[in-house]
Design an enzyme around this catalytic site. Sequence first.
Site, PDB file in Angstrom:
ATOM      1  N   MET A 134       0.740  -1.261   0.144  1.00  0.00           N
ATOM      2  CA  MET A 134       0.055  -0.028  -0.082  1.00  0.00           C
ATOM      3  C   MET A 134       0.994   1.338  -0.047  1.00  0.00           C
ATOM      4  O   MET A 134       1.977   1.265   0.585  1.00  0.00           O
ATOM      5  CB  MET A 134      -0.762  -0.010   1.042  1.00  0.00           C
ATOM      6  CG  MET A 134      -1.646   1.353   1.291  1.00  0.00           C
ATOM      7  SD  MET A 134      -2.837   1.008   2.972  1.00  0.00           S
ATOM      8  CE  MET A 134      -1.424   1.249   4.086  1.00  0.00           C
ATOM      9  N   SER A 152       3.570  -7.039   1.943  1.00  0.00           N
ATOM     10  CA  SER A 152       2.194  -6.458   2.440  1.00  0.00           C
ATOM     11  C   SER A 152       0.946  -6.793   1.894  1.00  0.00           C
ATOM     12  O   SER A 152       0.841  -8.181   1.323  1.00  0.00           O
ATOM     13  CB  SER A 152       2.410  -4.910   2.879  1.00  0.00           C
ATOM     14  OG  SER A 152       1.291  -4.491   3.688  1.00  0.00           O
ATOM     15  N   ASP A 200       5.739  -5.987  14.593  1.00  0.00           N
ATOM     16  CA  ASP A 200       4.695  -5.322  13.683  1.00  0.00           C
ATOM     17  C   ASP A 200       3.858  -4.417  14.073  1.00  0.00           C
ATOM     18  O   ASP A 200       2.926  -4.877  15.264  1.00  0.00           O
ATOM     19  CB  ASP A 200       4.153  -6.415  12.730  1.00  0.00           C
ATOM     20  CG  ASP A 200       3.661  -5.570  11.462  1.00  0.00           C
ATOM     21  OD1 ASP A 200       2.919  -4.518  11.390  1.00  0.00           O
ATOM     22  OD2 ASP A 200       3.787  -6.090  10.461  1.00  0.00           O
ATOM     23  N   HIS A 209       6.986  -3.560  10.656  1.00  0.00           N
ATOM     24  CA  HIS A 209       6.271  -3.846   9.030  1.00  0.00           C
ATOM     25  C   HIS A 209       7.435  -3.586   8.134  1.00  0.00           C
ATOM     26  O   HIS A 209       7.865  -2.535   7.880  1.00  0.00           O
ATOM     27  CB  HIS A 209       4.927  -3.420   8.963  1.00  0.00           C
ATOM     28  CG  HIS A 209       4.250  -3.836   8.113  1.00  0.00           C
ATOM     29  ND1 HIS A 209       3.712  -5.098   7.971  1.00  0.00           N
ATOM     30  CD2 HIS A 209       3.815  -3.349   6.850  1.00  0.00           C
ATOM     31  CE1 HIS A 209       3.038  -5.316   6.860  1.00  0.00           C
ATOM     32  NE2 HIS A 209       3.315  -4.428   6.106  1.00  0.00           N
TER      33      HIS A 209
END
Length: 308
Positions: free
Chosen positions: A46, A120, A235, A291
Amino acid sequence: ILISGFKMTTLLRLLLGAGPLLSQLVLSPVHGSDNATLPLVMWHGMGDSCCNPLSMGSIKKMIEEAIPGIDVLSLMIGKTVIQDTENGFFMDVNEQVSMVCSQLAQDPKLKDGYNAMGFSQGGQFLRAVAQRCPSPPMKTLISVGGQQQGVYGLPRCPGESSHICDWIRKELNSGAYTDIVLVQAQYWHDPLNDDLYKKHSLFLADINQERVVNETYKKNLQLLDKFVMVKFLQDSVVDPVDTEWFGFLKTGQAKETETLQESVLYKEDRLGLAAMEAAGKLDFLATEGDHLQFTDEWFNAKLVPYLR
């Protein structure tokens, strides 16, 4: 993230204009490979794009240096880099998957098979490609921090005990299962409203076999030689983090999680994952860090071997 021996996490975030979803690894060369290496298809996360020189562009270049002779296709969703970035937020995921399937089918370099690596949300989108489009054949799928069971949380939400977290979740959930296209809403998974999720989810409930069992999806996924899932142990973006290993929150509440192996999906083998694990096709990897943050040494030692 290490680049030429220097820590660059903060700089990369500033340059890319977003949080750790966009901070990516730049690799050091690993020598010694052969010309028979399968092509690699990558799908970014993203807010990123196929060709940002500080993220996916660098990863593509460094993998090509690490494995001489490898062909790397970093997917562009749209006709321009700007469209690619925007489509990561606003283009129907099913349309994105269909577009990628068509692109891969027309690429002569992939006709004998390819490996895939998704970062992701790109990890779950590439799994949809494997399930829906078996030609050309995907051989190994590496999901790097992919939300395989969706998300029920927000980036940097200040603690599970915070009332505002629950309030924002409810607000997002009320608009998640509508005709309004927001990519992240298409993998929003509300364990408190399971029937609503299963009925109205535009993408995730379908590829996870939560309405009916599509035997074609199940058969196609099992054609993979390997399905590798990477979890980031610190994360703070993906909630719950167990989704990166195909786990999730237990249905009916939002505190306790269950592993993939404890889930109905696995026990009924609705997607073929139990059979794949029995055949040694599932690999679960973990790394320290937030992340999409890891070192080149870890990447070279743990992931590069899957690409040879």
